[in-house]
Design a protein around this motif. Structure first.
Motif, PDB file in Angstrom:
ATOM      1  N   CYS A  35      19.015  37.441  24.898  1.00 67.56           N
ATOM      2  CA  CYS A  35      18.688  38.209  23.708  1.00 67.56           C
ATOM      3  C   CYS A  35      19.417  39.544  23.826  1.00 67.56           C
ATOM      4  CB  CYS A  35      17.170  38.404  23.692  1.00 67.56           C
ATOM      5  SG  CYS A  35      16.551  39.563  22.508  1.00 67.56           S
ATOM      6  N   GLY A  82      19.118  41.633  27.318  1.00 68.57           N
ATOM      7  CA  GLY A  82      18.018  41.403  28.223  1.00 68.57           C
ATOM      8  C   GLY A  82      18.515  40.612  29.423  1.00 68.57           C
ATOM      9  N   TRP A  95      20.750  36.269  19.516  1.00 70.61           N
ATOM     10  CA  TRP A  95      20.422  35.307  20.565  1.00 70.61           C
ATOM     11  C   TRP A  95      21.681  34.534  20.935  1.00 70.61           C
ATOM     12  CZ3 TRP A  95      15.925  34.708  23.205  1.00 70.61           C
ATOM     13  CH2 TRP A  95      14.759  35.275  22.670  1.00 70.61           C
ATOM     14  N   GLN A  99      13.049  40.377  27.988  1.00 70.95           N
ATOM     15  CA  GLN A  99      12.813  38.984  27.677  1.00 70.95           C
ATOM     16  C   GLN A  99      11.726  38.399  28.576  1.00 70.95           C
ATOM     17  OE1 GLN A  99      17.461  38.019  27.283  1.00 70.95           O
ATOM     18  NE2 GLN A  99      16.128  36.314  26.647  1.00 70.95           N
ATOM     19  N   CYS A 109      11.429  38.027  23.079  1.00 71.49           N
ATOM     20  CA  CYS A 109      12.324  39.154  23.287  1.00 71.49           C
ATOM     21  C   CYS A 109      11.731  40.374  22.587  1.00 71.49           C
ATOM     22  CB  CYS A 109      13.700  38.838  22.718  1.00 71.49           C
ATOM     23  SG  CYS A 109      14.878  40.198  22.822  1.00 71.49           S
TER      24      CYS A 109
END
Lengths: 111, 113
Positions: free
Chosen positions: A89, A102, A35, A6, A23
């Motif tokens: 993400c 992430g 998300w 990210q 992302c």
């Protein structure tokens, strides 16, 4: 190893600004991209994206997936102080039981 | 229940003690996940349950960590002989099935002194 990256790591904006969070993900065994918004502790679900080029929208938030370039963006328009949070993400991959997250983007919206 | 419930919300313990963290998933969700989030980090997968069985324990960091799930519902994550590096927020999530949207609880913040 499947990886989700990210950017930026953090972002400070003023109320009313529009922000774009990025992302990127690895393609092998990819199923979908999710998300989440994390305020304090609990991540709350925002979007799940599986098809390329189809925008998902919820109020001032929208997201889209690009399967050719292997990335997704999360847009927030007319930001408010309540949008301040960490945005996570995550990739869902065949063969992996759990999501691959992430490290998040920390968004701070100043009045 | 209306959402994923975790308890306690905060736990402070001394190094070497055992702790138990509880997760009550959304009713009807067969899949349950435990993650760990260290300060400023993303979520690290620990273990996944489908029903009462754990087909994937690959994320458990050491044999001090164990988890069980009973009745296809409540799960308990146990950490034995806690170490300071175990300090983190432990998050539980559930989904209808594998591959469905995961919904998270508010987590347990564990502090090992």
């Amino acid at each position: 190893e499947d990886k989700v990256v990210q950017s930026p790591l953090s972002l400070v904006v003023h109320e009313g600004d529009t922000v774009t969070l990025n992302c990127s993900y690895e393609v092998t065994n990819f199923r979908s991209l999710l998300w989440y918004k994390q305020e304090k502790k609990a991540p709350t679900f925002l979007f799940m994206l599986t098809s390329s080029g189809i925008e998902k929208k919820s109020g001032r938030l929208s997201s889209i997936l690009d399967k050719k370039e292997l990335f997704s963006i999360l847009n927030i328009t007319a930001t408010q102080t309540g949008d301040s949070a960490v945005y996570l993400c995550a990739g869902d991959y065949t063969g992996r039981r759990a999501l691959t997250f992430g490290s998040g983007t920390r968004l701070q919206v100043q009045p | 229940g209306a959402g994923v419930s975790q308890s306690p919300s905060n736990k402070v313990t001394e190094k070497g003690k055992d702790v138990e963290l509880r997760c009550d998933p959304i009713s009807g969700h067969t899949a349950l996940y435990w993650y760990r989030q260290s300060l400023g980090q993303g979520l690290e997968f620990l273990i996944y349950f489908q029903g009462n069985s754990a087909p994937d324990k690959s994320g458990l960091p050491s044999d001090r960590f164990s988890a069980e799930r009973t009745g296809g519902s409540v799960s308990t994550l146990t950490i034995q002989r806690t170490q300071q590096e175990d300090s983190a927020v432990y998050l539980c999530a559930s989904s209808l099935g594998r591959g469905d949207i995961q919904y998270f609880g508010a987590g347990t913040r564990l502090s090992v002194l």
